[in-house]
Write a protein that holds these residues in place. Structure first.
Motif, mmCIF file in Angstrom:
data_model
loop_
_atom_site.group_PDB
_atom_site.id
_atom_site.type_symbol
_atom_site.label_atom_id
_atom_site.label_comp_id
_atom_site.label_asym_id
_atom_site.label_seq_id
_atom_site.Cartn_x
_atom_site.Cartn_y
_atom_site.Cartn_z
ATOM 1 N N TYR A 52 123.185 49.479 17.303
ATOM 2 C CA TYR A 52 123.061 48.095 16.848
ATOM 3 C C TYR A 52 123.967 47.192 17.673
ATOM 4 O O TYR A 52 125.147 47.474 17.859
ATOM 5 C CB TYR A 52 123.424 47.990 15.363
ATOM 6 C CG TYR A 52 123.396 46.570 14.836
ATOM 7 C CD1 TYR A 52 122.193 45.916 14.628
ATOM 8 C CD2 TYR A 52 124.585 45.886 14.558
ATOM 9 C CE1 TYR A 52 122.158 44.612 14.151
ATOM 10 C CE2 TYR A 52 124.562 44.596 14.071
ATOM 11 C CZ TYR A 52 123.349 43.949 13.879
ATOM 12 O OH TYR A 52 123.325 42.656 13.423
ATOM 13 N N ASP A 53 123.382 46.110 18.185
ATOM 14 C CA ASP A 53 124.123 45.122 18.972
ATOM 15 C C ASP A 53 124.323 43.886 18.103
ATOM 16 O O ASP A 53 123.386 43.109 17.894
ATOM 17 C CB ASP A 53 123.337 44.769 20.229
ATOM 18 C CG ASP A 53 124.104 43.809 21.141
ATOM 19 O OD1 ASP A 53 125.159 43.298 20.717
ATOM 20 O OD2 ASP A 53 123.647 43.576 22.283
ATOM 21 N N PRO A 54 125.546 43.655 17.557
ATOM 22 C CA PRO A 54 125.759 42.495 16.683
ATOM 23 C C PRO A 54 125.689 41.164 17.418
ATOM 24 O O PRO A 54 125.402 40.137 16.805
ATOM 25 C CB PRO A 54 127.159 42.738 16.109
ATOM 26 C CG PRO A 54 127.829 43.619 17.109
ATOM 27 C CD PRO A 54 126.750 44.459 17.718
ATOM 28 N N ASN A 55 125.946 41.156 18.729
ATOM 29 C CA ASN A 55 125.863 39.899 19.474
ATOM 30 C C ASN A 55 124.422 39.412 19.587
ATOM 31 O O ASN A 55 124.141 38.219 19.467
ATOM 32 C CB ASN A 55 126.469 40.080 20.868
ATOM 33 C CG ASN A 55 127.943 40.388 20.821
ATOM 34 O OD1 ASN A 55 128.678 39.846 20.005
ATOM 35 N ND2 ASN A 55 128.398 41.300 21.681
ATOM 36 N N ALA A 56 123.493 40.351 19.844
ATOM 37 C CA ALA A 56 122.075 39.996 19.931
ATOM 38 C C ALA A 56 121.369 40.121 18.582
ATOM 39 O O ALA A 56 120.207 39.738 18.455
ATOM 40 C CB ALA A 56 121.381 40.879 20.956
ATOM 41 N N VAL A 57 122.090 40.647 17.577
ATOM 42 C CA VAL A 57 121.539 40.868 16.228
ATOM 43 C C VAL A 57 120.234 41.663 16.325
ATOM 44 O O VAL A 57 119.187 41.245 15.802
ATOM 45 C CB VAL A 57 121.325 39.530 15.480
ATOM 46 C CG1 VAL A 57 121.152 39.789 13.984
ATOM 47 C CG2 VAL A 57 122.472 38.575 15.717
ATOM 48 N N GLN A 58 120.275 42.798 17.004
ATOM 49 C CA GLN A 58 119.095 43.637 17.128
ATOM 50 C C GLN A 58 119.497 45.042 17.540
ATOM 51 O O GLN A 58 120.631 45.287 17.953
ATOM 52 C CB GLN A 58 118.132 43.066 18.172
ATOM 53 C CG GLN A 58 118.673 43.091 19.593
ATOM 54 C CD GLN A 58 117.675 42.543 20.600
ATOM 55 O OE1 GLN A 58 116.754 41.832 20.260
ATOM 56 N NE2 GLN A 58 117.856 42.876 21.858
ATOM 57 N N LEU A 59 118.540 45.955 17.400
ATOM 58 C CA LEU A 59 118.752 47.320 17.845
ATOM 59 C C LEU A 59 118.488 47.419 19.345
ATOM 60 O O LEU A 59 117.531 46.846 19.862
ATOM 61 C CB LEU A 59 117.813 48.275 17.109
ATOM 62 C CG LEU A 59 118.167 48.625 15.661
ATOM 63 C CD1 LEU A 59 117.084 49.501 15.061
ATOM 64 C CD2 LEU A 59 119.519 49.307 15.574
#
Length: 346
Positions: free
Chosen positions: A272-279
């Motif tokens: 999970y990438d919290p900066n891009a808010v996506q997997l």
């Protein structure tokens, strides 16, 4: 530098008082000498101050964490004039774990190259940046200073520890029509990707003929389409938390990845990438893919908080199945299909 200037100022005041209260050539010469001495020091020091260069050399590009590695500070004076003192401040920063430390070196600089060697050990995974924060030269009296522009930082990747791991897994060669991954060994029937071109053989379909290439070569050439394949495994990692937790996750990822690749199993890694808010998801089929992924992960600061991949997949409604599905946390590796848990990597 401030201390040297205060000492010189006191000496100059003494020379002036000596000139005022004592008549004669001696007091006059002492005053002239005190006034001229800083400029004489600057003239003699200036060639070395201007020609001095410094940079950091790291013989390696990557090293496993907790393994020693050499760091060299190279200082060069291209003139025959020595330089009384140089002040060089080195900064070491880990972009992944947010750690920083610095070291200041004072040294005289003579003609030629001088090397200062250090043996360092990185406790945590990440990308280490070695930068010269300050390069400052002083004249013989320490009254004048010259500052040089710092060179570009040097990079060193600190990779996770790879421990041996033994699992009872078998490769899956089942075609997957919805997969974006194609076999590099066998052709298939997916026209969206070309596997290769070969001479025409009896029984080949006319729609497979490569007409443009056939007209250039004078022989019938046939396009072979690709075979979409299903990855053998999905590895889900929790890439957030403190440095010790991240080290545990990356160590287990490296151990499991090496086992899969050594046994010829292709797989996906998801986090999970919290900066891009996506997997994020990457397909790995070789050790080069693994090291490219590690470099990608370690090159950016790790978030302190995030979502676990199984929870995120549940929220997104991602129900795609794999023959093997692994969930890696700082504490264990869990194979979700069979429910097997490995608490420790040997």
């Amino acid at each position: 530098m401030l201390r040297c200037r205060l000492v010189y100022l006191l000496a100059l005041v003494g020379a002036v008082l000596f000139y005022i209260f004592f008549n004669g050539y001696l007091s006059y010469f002492v005053l002239i000498f005190a006034l001229v001495l800083p400029f004489l020091s600057l003239v003699l020091s200036l060639p070395g101050m201007c020609a001095m260069r410094a940079h950091v050399e790291i013989p390696l590009t990557a090293v496993v964490r907790k393994s020693p590695f050499p760091v060299q500070l190279i200082v060069e004076n291209r003139t025959p004039f020595p330089m009384a003192r140089a002040r060089i401040r080195l900064r070491y920063s880990n972009t992944f774990s947010h750690e920083e430390t610095s070291e200041t070196v004072f040294m005289p600089v003579f003609h030629g190259k001088q090397r200062i060697e250090r043996e360092a050990i990185a406790q945590h995974c990440g990308k280490l940046l070695f930068s010269l924060e300050e390069i400052r030269c002083y004249d013989f009296l320490g009254l004048f200073t010259c500052r040089h522009r710092a060179p570009k930082p040097k990079e060193l990747f600190i990779l996770p520890h790879i421990a041996p791991l033994e699992l009872a897994l078998e490769s899956s060669s089942t075609p997957d029509p919805e997969s974006d991954t194609f076999s590099t060994e066998k052709p298939g029937d997916d026209p969206s990707e070309i596997f290769g071109v070969r001479p025409y053989r009896e029984g080949d379909r006319l729609r497979s003929i490569h007409w443009k290439l056939s007209s250039r070569t004078g022989d019938l050439m046939v396009k072979e389409f690709s075979l979409p394949i299903c990855s053998s495994a999905l590895i889900m990692i929790d890439l957030f938390g403190d440095t010790d937790m991240l080290d545990g996750v990356l160590d287990r990822l490296a151990a499991l990845s090496h086992f899969l690749l050594e046994n010829g199993l292709e797989y996906e890694v998801q986090w999970y990438d919290p900066n891009a808010v996506q997997l994020r998801q990457v397909h790995l089929a070789s050790f080069d893919d693994l090291y490219a992924l590690l470099n990608q992960l370690l090159a950016h600061p790790a978030p302190k908080a995030g979502l676990s991949v199984p929870e995120c997949r549940m929220r997104l409604g991602d129900v795609k199945e794999y023959p093997y599905m692994f969930s890696i946390t700082p504490q264990h590796i869990e194979e979700l299909v069979s429910g097997t848990v490995w608490e420790e990597v040997p």
